[in-house]
Design an enzyme around this catalytic site. Structure first.
Site, PDB file in Angstrom:
ATOM      1  N   CYS A  86      -8.778   8.576 -42.386  1.00 23.70           N
ATOM      2  CA  CYS A  86      -8.511   7.983 -41.471  1.00 23.70           C
ATOM      3  C   CYS A  86      -9.547   6.963 -40.802  1.00 23.70           C
ATOM      4  CB  CYS A  86      -8.781   9.338 -39.990  1.00 23.70           C
ATOM      5  SG  CYS A  86      -7.313  10.406 -40.800  1.00 23.70           S
ATOM      6  N   CYS A 104     -10.292   7.507 -31.309  1.00 24.40           N
ATOM      7  CA  CYS A 104     -10.343   7.582 -33.035  1.00 24.40           C
ATOM      8  C   CYS A 104     -11.657   7.254 -32.839  1.00 24.40           C
ATOM      9  CB  CYS A 104      -9.848   6.282 -33.688  1.00 24.40           C
ATOM     10  SG  CYS A 104     -10.287   4.693 -32.754  1.00 24.40           S
TER      11      CYS A 104
END
Lengths: 202, 386
Positions: free
Chosen positions: A44, A113
């Site tokens: 990620c 995020c």
């Protein structure tokens, strides 16, 4: 966003925490943690670990490690300053909004995020309670992130299934984007989806 | 060395050459509309045609039509639009082939056409980012209208086998386009030697102004305008001539041709100096792209356990400007598609930094980077999960 962008990419507070991160866990330091939490993944682009020491049900000390962008580093650093001294319950509900506010704001696309420190802290408290054999009275009140890349929570999925907005896993992927980045949540999501479709008879 | 700006992002854009600035300043006096018949118009047109010749000279395309555009993105869109039109008009060739590592102005245009039902195939690349010719052969067929392969990649610098692709495409009667934007001024580019039908370029990558570029069309190759509404460029692209930008690009082209050999060698030397320095002073690094087929000024390196945006911003605080393939810097959640398409691990893509050299960089600057970079990487790795 305000016009500090011309000055630097992020707010002056973010810059300060990026350049001088607080409470990082240095390689030399022996830190006896009562609880350890980890969230995110290298795939990620953001991964963090939070270590806590608990005394009288408050966060007595905290150390962290982060692989991630400037706002991930700064937000974890800010989280560590906000968390130390808090009773466990308050620490458990420390929100990403509160961290972002203390940082003087973050660009919209960074908020979801990169602010993961609160989740790592929660995971560390979960770990502490589990290790000490105590019940976890708060866990059920907090949404659990299934897809870390797209920050899709179990509560969000439940609502989509309940309202019949999505009826298949493909539709769920289209709406939430889960599983489209690192893909490691796919199995867990399929399981949850199966349970929920049974539960709501979809 | 005292901190100043060290600009190592020349693949993003370059500074104007001082001769280009001078030419553009005096070109402001040539304000006439180059389409006008009177003296002011004729003077402007003469200067524009001089630029066209200089550009044709630079890419060795004496007979080709050079169509000035707003840049390479427009040139690329023009080519895809014209083949879309040919397919719409009933051509028996209904397929387009491109690659997985093209510039977004190709990839996104191709994907857009796919959403409309057109058939587009993306040829894969190998670990060095180079088109796999055996895959290209499999994709090729007599139903292919256009093959579009970039000459040099903007991110990892890999030079593509465009000449081989063109030879293969010719055997099947397909037309060939190359986006040569990153190659111009760095390696010799001959449109005749490459044997392509269309070539795109952009002035600001070789010390010319932004907002101007060209689509070069081989004599006899099909053409259709993308921008309608005027007789400029022999009816190939409407819009009043951007005199000063076109003149600036012409001067940049002349300089690029003149300095090509020495600049290419100098850029490669700087690139190699930095690569060797990084490999000697920082453990566990991965150099991306091809060593054998690489644009001279491009160095793309992955630093495992250090994230790209953080590296970029720590370097920025030291006055060093680079770019990264990290997702964080792109505003999306996906890291560089060029690295992923080359089979680079997703974590390495997040930790990638592109250093791209230009004519104003010096060895002293490389030394300064080598002074600052190791401690930045060390610091980030110490902060990373162990």
């Amino acid at each position: 966003m305000s016009n500090f962008m011309a000055q630097w990419v992020y707010s002056p507070i973010v810059k300060d925490h990026f350049m001088n991160p607080r409470n990082t866990w240095s390689e030399e330091e022996h830190f006896e943690a009562d609880g350890i939490g980890e969230v995110g993944s290298l795939a990620c682009g953001d991964q963090m670990q939070v270590l806590i020491k608990v005394e009288h049900d408050t966060i007595a000390a905290l150390r962290w490690l982060t692989y991630g962008c400037a706002s991930a580093i700064a937000s974890t650093s800010m989280m560590s300053e906000l968390a130390v001294g808090l009773p466990l319950e308050e620490a458990y509900f420390l929100s990403p909004e509160k961290i972002t506010e203390a940082l003087g704001g973050l660009p919209e696309h960074k908020f979801h995020c990169s602010v993961l420190g609160d989740k790592a802290l929660r995971a560390a408290i979960d770990d502490y309670l589990k290790k000490t054999g105590r019940p976890n009275p708060w866990q059920s009140q907090v949404a659990k992130v299934i897809c870390e890349c797209k920050q899709v929570t179990d509560i969000q999925v439940e609502e989509l299934v309940k309202s019949k907005e999505v009826t298949t896993l493909e539709e769920l992927a289209n709406v939430t984007g889960y599983g489209t980045v690192c893909g490691k949540c796919k199995g867990q999501m399929a399981l949850l989806f199966d349970q929920l479709t049974h539960l709501y008879n979809v | 060395m005292e901190q100043s700006i060290i600009y190592l992002d020349n693949n993003a854009t370059t500074a104007l050459h001082e001769d280009v600035i001078a030419a553009m300043m005096s070109a402001n006096a040539l304000y006439g509309n180059a389409s006008s018949m009177h003296e002011m118009g004729r003077k402007a047109l003469a200067a524009i045609e001089e630029s066209r010749r200089a550009l044709g000279d630079l890419i060795d395309a004496p007979e080709a039509a050079i169509v000035f555009t707003s840049g390479a993105s427009e040139a690329n869109n023009t080519v895809f639009n014209l083949f879309r039109q040919r397919i719409d008009l009933g051509s028996s060739r209904k397929r387009i082939i491109t690659t997985t590592i093209e510039h977004p102005s190709i990839i996104e245009t191709a994907n857009y056409l796919k959403t409309l039902g057109y058939r587009v195939d993306f040829c894969p690349v190998d670990r060095s980012g180079r088109v796999v010719m055996s895959e290209m052969e499999k994709l090729m067929g007599d139903d292919v209208a256009l093959v579009s392969v970039m000459l040099g990649n903007n991110e990892i610098g890999t030079i593509q086998p465009v000449k081989e692709v063109a030879r293969l495409a010719r055997r099947h009667g397909a037309y060939v386009h190359t986006d040569a934007t990153q190659a111009i001024g760095k390696i010799a580019v001959s449109m005749q030697d490459l044997d392509v039908d269309y070539l795109s370029l952009s002035a600001h990558k070789f010390y010319g102004p932004k907002g101007i570029g060209a689509l070069v069309v081989k004599k006899g190759a099909p053409y259709a305008p993308f921008v309608h509404g005027g007789h400029q460029e022999d009816g190939r692209r409407a819009g009043t001539y951007n005199n000063s930008a076109i003149i600036g690009m012409g001067v940049a082209a002349t300089i690029a041709k003149r300095d090509l050999a020495q600049e290419g060698a100098r850029l490669w030397a700087l690139r190699e100096m930095l690569r060797e320095g990084i490999e000697a002073s920082i453990p566990n690094v991965v150099v991306n792209g091809s060593r054998e087929h690489c644009l001279p000024g491009t160095l793309d390196v992955s630093f495992p356990r250090a994230e790209g945006e953080s590296i970029l911003l720590y370097l920025d605080l030291e006055g060093i400007m680079v770019s990264t393939g990290s997702a964080c810097a792109s505003g999306s959640l996906e890291p560089s598609y060029v690295l992923l398409a080359s089979g680079v691990d997703i974590e390495l893509a997040h930790g990638s930094i592109r250093f791209s050299f230009g004519r104003y960089n010096t060895e002293d600057e490389v030394r300064y980077v080598l002074e600052k970079l190791p401690s930045i990487i060390k610091r980030l790795r110490e902060m990373s999960i162990r």
